[in-house]
Write a protein that holds these residues in place. Structure first.
Motif, PDB file in Angstrom:
ATOM      1  N   ASN A 197       0.725  -0.835  -0.089  1.00 25.98           N
ATOM      2  CA  ASN A 197       0.140  -0.346   0.135  1.00 25.98           C
ATOM      3  C   ASN A 197       0.823   1.365  -0.085  1.00 25.98           C
ATOM      4  O   ASN A 197       1.530   2.040   0.588  1.00 25.98           O
ATOM      5  CB  ASN A 197      -0.482  -0.070   1.234  1.00 25.98           C
ATOM      6  N   ILE A 198       0.966   1.562  -1.012  1.00 20.36           N
ATOM      7  CA  ILE A 198       1.690   2.798  -1.165  1.00 20.36           C
ATOM      8  C   ILE A 198       0.859   3.994  -1.559  1.00 20.36           C
ATOM      9  O   ILE A 198       0.224   4.811  -2.639  1.00 20.36           O
ATOM     10  CB  ILE A 198       2.566   2.979  -1.938  1.00 20.36           C
ATOM     11  N   GLY A 199       1.008   5.195  -0.627  1.00 22.84           N
ATOM     12  CA  GLY A 199       0.200   6.059  -0.122  1.00 22.84           C
ATOM     13  C   GLY A 199      -1.497   6.071  -0.703  1.00 22.84           C
ATOM     14  O   GLY A 199      -1.777   6.593  -0.837  1.00 22.84           O
ATOM     15  N   GLY A 200      -2.258   5.222  -0.411  1.00 21.93           N
ATOM     16  CA  GLY A 200      -3.626   4.896  -0.299  1.00 21.93           C
ATOM     17  C   GLY A 200      -3.321   3.520  -1.823  1.00 21.93           C
ATOM     18  O   GLY A 200      -4.260   3.379  -2.351  1.00 21.93           O
ATOM     19  N   TYR A 201      -2.314   3.892  -2.223  1.00 19.26           N
ATOM     20  CA  TYR A 201      -2.276   2.976  -4.114  1.00 19.26           C
ATOM     21  C   TYR A 201      -2.215   0.886  -3.460  1.00 19.26           C
ATOM     22  O   TYR A 201      -0.681   1.452  -3.009  1.00 19.26           O
ATOM     23  CB  TYR A 201      -1.391   3.439  -5.040  1.00 19.26           C
ATOM     24  N   GLU A 202      -2.945   0.084  -4.107  1.00 15.47           N
ATOM     25  CA  GLU A 202      -2.171  -0.954  -3.942  1.00 15.47           C
ATOM     26  C   GLU A 202      -1.654  -1.444  -5.175  1.00 15.47           C
ATOM     27  O   GLU A 202      -2.175  -1.845  -5.969  1.00 15.47           O
ATOM     28  CB  GLU A 202      -3.629  -1.697  -3.157  1.00 15.47           C
ATOM     29  N   PHE A 203      -0.579  -2.402  -4.542  1.00 19.68           N
ATOM     30  CA  PHE A 203       0.004  -3.166  -5.271  1.00 19.68           C
ATOM     31  C   PHE A 203       0.476  -4.933  -5.033  1.00 19.68           C
ATOM     32  O   PHE A 203       0.849  -4.721  -4.124  1.00 19.68           O
ATOM     33  CB  PHE A 203       1.174  -2.376  -5.904  1.00 19.68           C
ATOM     34  N   LEU A 204       0.353  -5.063  -6.013  1.00 20.39           N
ATOM     35  CA  LEU A 204       0.575  -6.915  -5.941  1.00 20.39           C
ATOM     36  C   LEU A 204       2.496  -7.457  -6.192  1.00 20.39           C
ATOM     37  O   LEU A 204       2.382  -6.964  -7.610  1.00 20.39           O
ATOM     38  CB  LEU A 204      -0.168  -8.159  -6.061  1.00 20.39           C
ATOM     39  N   ARG A 210       4.459   7.464   0.886  1.00 14.32           N
ATOM     40  CA  ARG A 210       5.358   8.164  -0.136  1.00 14.32           C
ATOM     41  C   ARG A 210       3.551   8.218  -0.959  1.00 14.32           C
ATOM     42  O   ARG A 210       2.306   7.291  -1.026  1.00 14.32           O
ATOM     43  CB  ARG A 210       5.941   7.053  -0.876  1.00 14.32           C
ATOM     44  N   ASP A 211       3.809   9.211  -1.491  1.00 15.59           N
ATOM     45  CA  ASP A 211       2.785   8.961  -3.402  1.00 15.59           C
ATOM     46  C   ASP A 211       2.886   8.052  -3.886  1.00 15.59           C
ATOM     47  O   ASP A 211       4.111   7.796  -4.254  1.00 15.59           O
ATOM     48  CB  ASP A 211       2.808  11.075  -3.730  1.00 15.59           C
TER      49      ASP A 211
END
Length: 118
Positions: free
Chosen positions: A15-22, A60-61
């Motif tokens: 979870n990078i500043g609210g954006y989720e990545f796998l 982070r953003d």
């Protein structure tokens, strides 16, 4: 199909500043082994996961993290369509993650000039 239990291929939820990545630990540690991301996921640092969803939060953003993640995955950062402002933001993030190198070079002259003006 067998599942690889090797720790380096473990799936990581970010979870990078609210954006989720796998992604995988291998992706985060292999291409740039001296980066902050490699340090975080190599076992050298403690990372904290959201107890409910299991995401590792990085404050982070996250807007440009996909470019960083694509670079780590396959060595390509398709940034030719970014505006000057977006390039500056991306370079700030790359610098934070200790990835500032030639793969983001199209953005580098603008970023350097912005740093001098400040």
């Amino acid at each position: 199909m067998t599942m690889d239990s090797n720790a380096t291929s473990s799936i990581v939820r970010l979870n990078i500043g609210g954006y989720e990545f796998l992604t995988t630990v291998d992706t985060l540690t292999h291409r740039e082994p001296q980066s902050m991301l490699a340090a975080m996921f190599s076992g050298r640092h403690t990372v904290y996961k959201d107890p409910e969803k299991g995401y590792v939060f990085v404050d982070r953003d996250g807007m440009h993290f996909r470019h960083i993640l694509n670079w780590l995955r396959d060595g390509v950062a398709p940034i030719s369509n970014l505006s000057d402002l977006e390039c500056s933001e991306l370079l700030r993030e790359a610098e934070y993650y200790q990835l500032l190198a030639s793969h983001f070079c199209r953005c580098l002259p603008l970023y350097v000039s912005l740093q001098v003006e400040v």
